[in-house]
Design a protein around this motif. Structure first.
Motif, short mmCIF file in Angstrom:
data_model
loop_
_atom_site.label_atom_id
_atom_site.label_comp_id
_atom_site.label_asym_id
_atom_site.label_seq_id
_atom_site.Cartn_x
_atom_site.Cartn_y
_atom_site.Cartn_z
N GLU A 43 29.40 -10.00 -7.45
CA GLU A 43 29.47 -8.59 -7.81
C GLU A 43 28.19 -8.20 -8.56
OE1 GLU A 43 31.72 -6.20 -7.10
OE2 GLU A 43 32.66 -7.70 -5.79
N PRO A 44 27.67 -7.01 -8.31
CA PRO A 44 26.46 -6.58 -9.03
C PRO A 44 26.70 -6.54 -10.54
CG PRO A 44 26.93 -5.13 -7.18
CD PRO A 44 28.13 -6.01 -7.36
N GLY A 45 25.82 -7.19 -11.29
CA GLY A 45 25.97 -7.22 -12.74
C GLY A 45 25.50 -5.93 -13.38
N GLU A 46 26.06 -5.66 -14.55
CA GLU A 46 25.64 -4.48 -15.31
C GLU A 46 24.25 -4.72 -15.88
OE1 GLU A 46 26.95 -1.92 -19.29
OE2 GLU A 46 28.16 -3.63 -18.62
N VAL A 47 23.41 -3.71 -15.83
CA VAL A 47 22.09 -3.75 -16.45
C VAL A 47 21.95 -2.55 -17.37
CG1 VAL A 47 20.96 -5.04 -14.58
CG2 VAL A 47 21.06 -2.55 -14.46
N ALA A 48 20.89 -2.54 -18.16
CA ALA A 48 20.73 -1.44 -19.12
C ALA A 48 20.41 -0.13 -18.44
CB ALA A 48 19.62 -1.79 -20.11
N ILE A 62 7.22 5.64 -0.63
CA ILE A 62 7.81 4.31 -0.64
C ILE A 62 8.91 4.30 -1.70
CG2 ILE A 62 7.37 1.83 -0.91
CD1 ILE A 62 4.31 2.63 -0.60
N PRO A 63 10.18 4.19 -1.32
CA PRO A 63 11.27 4.15 -2.30
C PRO A 63 11.21 2.87 -3.14
CG PRO A 63 12.09 4.73 -0.12
CD PRO A 63 10.69 4.23 0.07
N LEU A 64 11.49 3.03 -4.43
CA LEU A 64 11.53 1.91 -5.37
C LEU A 64 12.81 2.01 -6.19
CD1 LEU A 64 7.93 2.23 -6.89
CD2 LEU A 64 8.57 0.95 -4.85
N ARG A 65 13.20 0.90 -6.79
CA ARG A 65 14.34 0.89 -7.70
C ARG A 65 13.99 0.04 -8.91
NH1 ARG A 65 19.89 -0.41 -4.96
NH2 ARG A 65 19.49 1.69 -4.13
N LEU A 66 14.06 0.65 -10.08
CA LEU A 66 13.71 -0.02 -11.34
C LEU A 66 14.97 -0.48 -12.05
CD1 LEU A 66 11.87 -0.69 -13.83
CD2 LEU A 66 12.16 1.70 -14.51
N TYR A 67 14.98 -1.75 -12.48
CA TYR A 67 16.07 -2.33 -13.26
C TYR A 67 15.53 -2.76 -14.61
CZ TYR A 67 18.05 -3.08 -8.54
OH TYR A 67 18.50 -2.92 -7.24
N ARG A 68 16.22 -2.33 -15.66
CA ARG A 68 15.91 -2.83 -17.00
C ARG A 68 17.09 -3.69 -17.46
NH1 ARG A 68 11.58 -0.24 -19.48
NH2 ARG A 68 12.32 -0.72 -21.57
N CYS A 101 18.26 -8.67 -7.75
CA CYS A 101 17.34 -8.03 -8.70
C CYS A 101 17.98 -7.84 -10.07
CB CYS A 101 16.85 -6.71 -8.14
SG CYS A 101 15.71 -6.89 -6.74
N ARG A 102 19.26 -7.50 -10.09
CA ARG A 102 19.96 -7.38 -11.36
C ARG A 102 20.03 -8.74 -12.07
NH1 ARG A 102 23.73 -2.86 -11.75
NH2 ARG A 102 23.32 -1.39 -10.04
N GLU A 103 20.33 -9.78 -11.31
CA GLU A 103 20.40 -11.11 -11.91
C GLU A 103 19.06 -11.54 -12.48
OE1 GLU A 103 23.85 -13.19 -9.10
OE2 GLU A 103 21.75 -13.20 -8.43
N LEU A 107 18.61 -12.27 -16.49
CA LEU A 107 18.38 -13.66 -16.88
C LEU A 107 16.96 -13.90 -17.40
CD1 LEU A 107 20.26 -15.50 -13.97
CD2 LEU A 107 20.95 -15.35 -16.38
N SER A 108 16.01 -13.09 -16.96
CA SER A 108 14.62 -13.28 -17.39
C SER A 108 14.24 -12.41 -18.58
CB SER A 108 13.65 -12.97 -16.24
OG SER A 108 13.66 -11.58 -15.95
N GLY A 109 14.98 -11.31 -18.80
CA GLY A 109 14.59 -10.35 -19.81
C GLY A 109 13.45 -9.45 -19.39
N CYS A 110 13.10 -9.50 -18.10
CA CYS A 110 12.02 -8.69 -17.57
C CYS A 110 12.60 -7.53 -16.76
CB CYS A 110 11.13 -9.52 -16.64
SG CYS A 110 10.39 -10.97 -17.40
N ALA A 111 11.85 -6.46 -16.67
CA ALA A 111 12.22 -5.41 -15.73
C ALA A 111 11.90 -5.89 -14.31
CB ALA A 111 11.44 -4.13 -16.04
N VAL A 112 12.61 -5.33 -13.35
CA VAL A 112 12.35 -5.62 -11.93
C VAL A 112 12.20 -4.28 -11.22
CG1 VAL A 112 13.26 -6.60 -9.80
CG2 VAL A 112 13.63 -7.80 -11.98
#
Length: 316
Positions: A43-48, A62-68, A101-103, A107-112
Motif C-alpha cells: 500500500e502507498p505509504g504516507e508522506v509529508a 514533462i509531468p513530474l511528481r514531488l515527494y517529501r 518513490c514514497r518508500e 526511508l532515505s529522508g530525501c525528497a524524490v
C-alpha cells in the motif's frame, strides 16, 4: 535457486493466464501494468507532501511528481533523488512507481521527484533521454523554490529508468552544468545489443523474457544503428571516468543481470566509486513487489541507505 516467493508468483501468473507483455499493444500493456500493481505492490505509504509539477523540455511539457518524506517541513532544504521509472521505455508512469518513490523518500529522508518521460512507440529514442535531461535540469534550476538542495542531487531508476539515469550522469558530466552526487541504478539496461549470456540463460521463464525485451527495444529504437550510441547503450561509452558514485543493483534470474554487472565493473575500472549488489534469487522487476517478495523490501531499504549516505557525504 530461485526464491520460493518468486517461484510462487511466477506460478500464480501462469495459472491465471497473465498475458506476456509482447503479446499486447502498447496501450493495453500500459493499462495492464498499471492495474496489476495492486497485486504485488505494498500500500502507498504516507508522506509529508505530494505535489504535481511540470517541467519544460524540447518536446513539450514533462509531468513530474514531488515527494517529501514524513517528518520534514516545507522549510527544510532537502537532498533530492530525480527518479525515472522502468517499463522498457514503453510502459510505466508516475502511478506505477508511486509506492516505490514514497518508500525511497521516507526511508532515505530525501525528497524524490519522479519523471513521466515520453515513451515509444509514439516517441522513440532519444525522446526519453531528452525529457529526463530537461526534467533534471529543471529540478536543479527550481530547487530553491521547491525546498530542495541543488548541491545534493542524485539520479536513479529501474530497468529502462536505470538506463536513463546512467545516461543522464554521463551527459551531465560532459555538459558540466548539472552536478550529480549519486546514481542509483536498479537492474539497468546498459547494452542494447542484448548479447550478454544472461539474456540466454534467463531469457525465458522469469517474467521478463527475451521476446518482451525485443518488443520493448523495437518500440523504442527506430534504427538499429542507435544500439551503438552511448545514449542508448551507456556500457558502450568509452570514457566513463569522472562519474558520480553509483550503486548498481541486479537480480540473479534477470536477463539484464550481466550487463548490469559489466557496467559496475566498467565504472570501477574507470576510477569511479561503484558498489554492486546482486539479489541472486530474484527476478527482473522485483523491487516494486514488496507485497509478495520480502527481498524487495530489503532492496528498497538498501537503496535508501546508500542514497542517504551518498547525499549526506555530498554536503560535507
Amino acid at each position: 535457486m530461485l526464491h520460493p516467493q518468486a517461484r510462487a508468483l511466477l506460478d500464480l501468473m501462469e495459472q491465471r493466464g497473465v498475458p506476456p507483455t509482447h503479446t499486447l499493444s502498447p496501450a493495453d500493456a500500459r493499462a495492464f501494468y498499471r492495474e496489476r500493481r495492486s497485486v504485488t505492490q505494498p500500500e502507498p505509504g504516507e508522506v509529508a507532501e505530494v505535489r504535481e509539477l511540470a517541467a519544460t523540455g524540447p518536446h513539450g511539457t514533462i509531468p513530474l511528481r514531488l515527494y517529501r518524506p514524513l517528518g520534514t517541513s516545507r522549510a527544510a532544504l532537502l537532498p533530492v533523488l530525480v527518479y525515472y521509472h522502468g517499463g522498457g521505455w514503453v510502459i510505466g508512469d508516475l502511478d506505477t512507481h508511486d509506492t516505490l518513490c514514497r518508500e525511497l523518500a521516507n526511508l532515505s529522508g530525501c525528497a524524490v521527484v519522479a519523471v513521466d518521460y515520453r515513451m515509444g512507440p509514439e516517441h522513440r529514442f532519444p525522446a526519453a533521454v531528452d525529457d529526463v535531461l530537461a526534467a533534471t535540469r529543471w529540478v536543479r534550476k527550481e530547487a530553491g523554490a521547491l525546498g530542495l538542495d541543488a548541491t545534493r542531487l542524485a539520479v536513479g531508476g529501474d530497468s529502462a529508468g536505470g538506463n536513463l539515469a546512467a545516461v543522464v550522469a554521463i551527459a551531465a558530466r560532459d555538459a558540466g552544468d548539472l552536478p550529480i552526487a549519486f546514481q542509483l541504478l536498479i537492474y539497468p539496461a546498459t547494452d542494447m545489443r542484448r548479447g550478454h549470456a544472461s539474456h540466454t540463460t534467463n531469457g525465458q521463464g522469469y517474467l521478463l523474457t527475451s521476446d518482451s525485451i525485443t518488443y520493448f527495444h523495437d518500440h523504442y529504437i527506430a534504427d538499429p544503428k542507435h544500439d551503438l550510441e552511448w545514449r542508448a547503450s551507456p556500457l558502450l561509452q568509452d570514457k566513463l571516468a569522472g562519474l558520480p558514485p553509483a550503486l548498481v543493483l541486479t537480480a540473479g534470474y534477470d536477463p539484464l543481470r550481466d550487463e548490469g554487472l559489466d557496467y559496475a565493473r566498467a565504472l570501477t575500472a574507470a576510477g569511479n566509486r561503484a558498489s554492486y549488489v546482486c539479489f541472486e534469487r530474484q527476478i527482473h522487476g522485483f523491487i516494486t513487489m514488496g507485497r509478495v517478495l520480502d527481498e524487495a523490501n530489503t532492496a528498497v531499504a538498501l537503496c535508501a541507505v546508500e542514497l542517504r549516505r551518498a547525499l549526506t557525504s555530498a554536503r560535507r
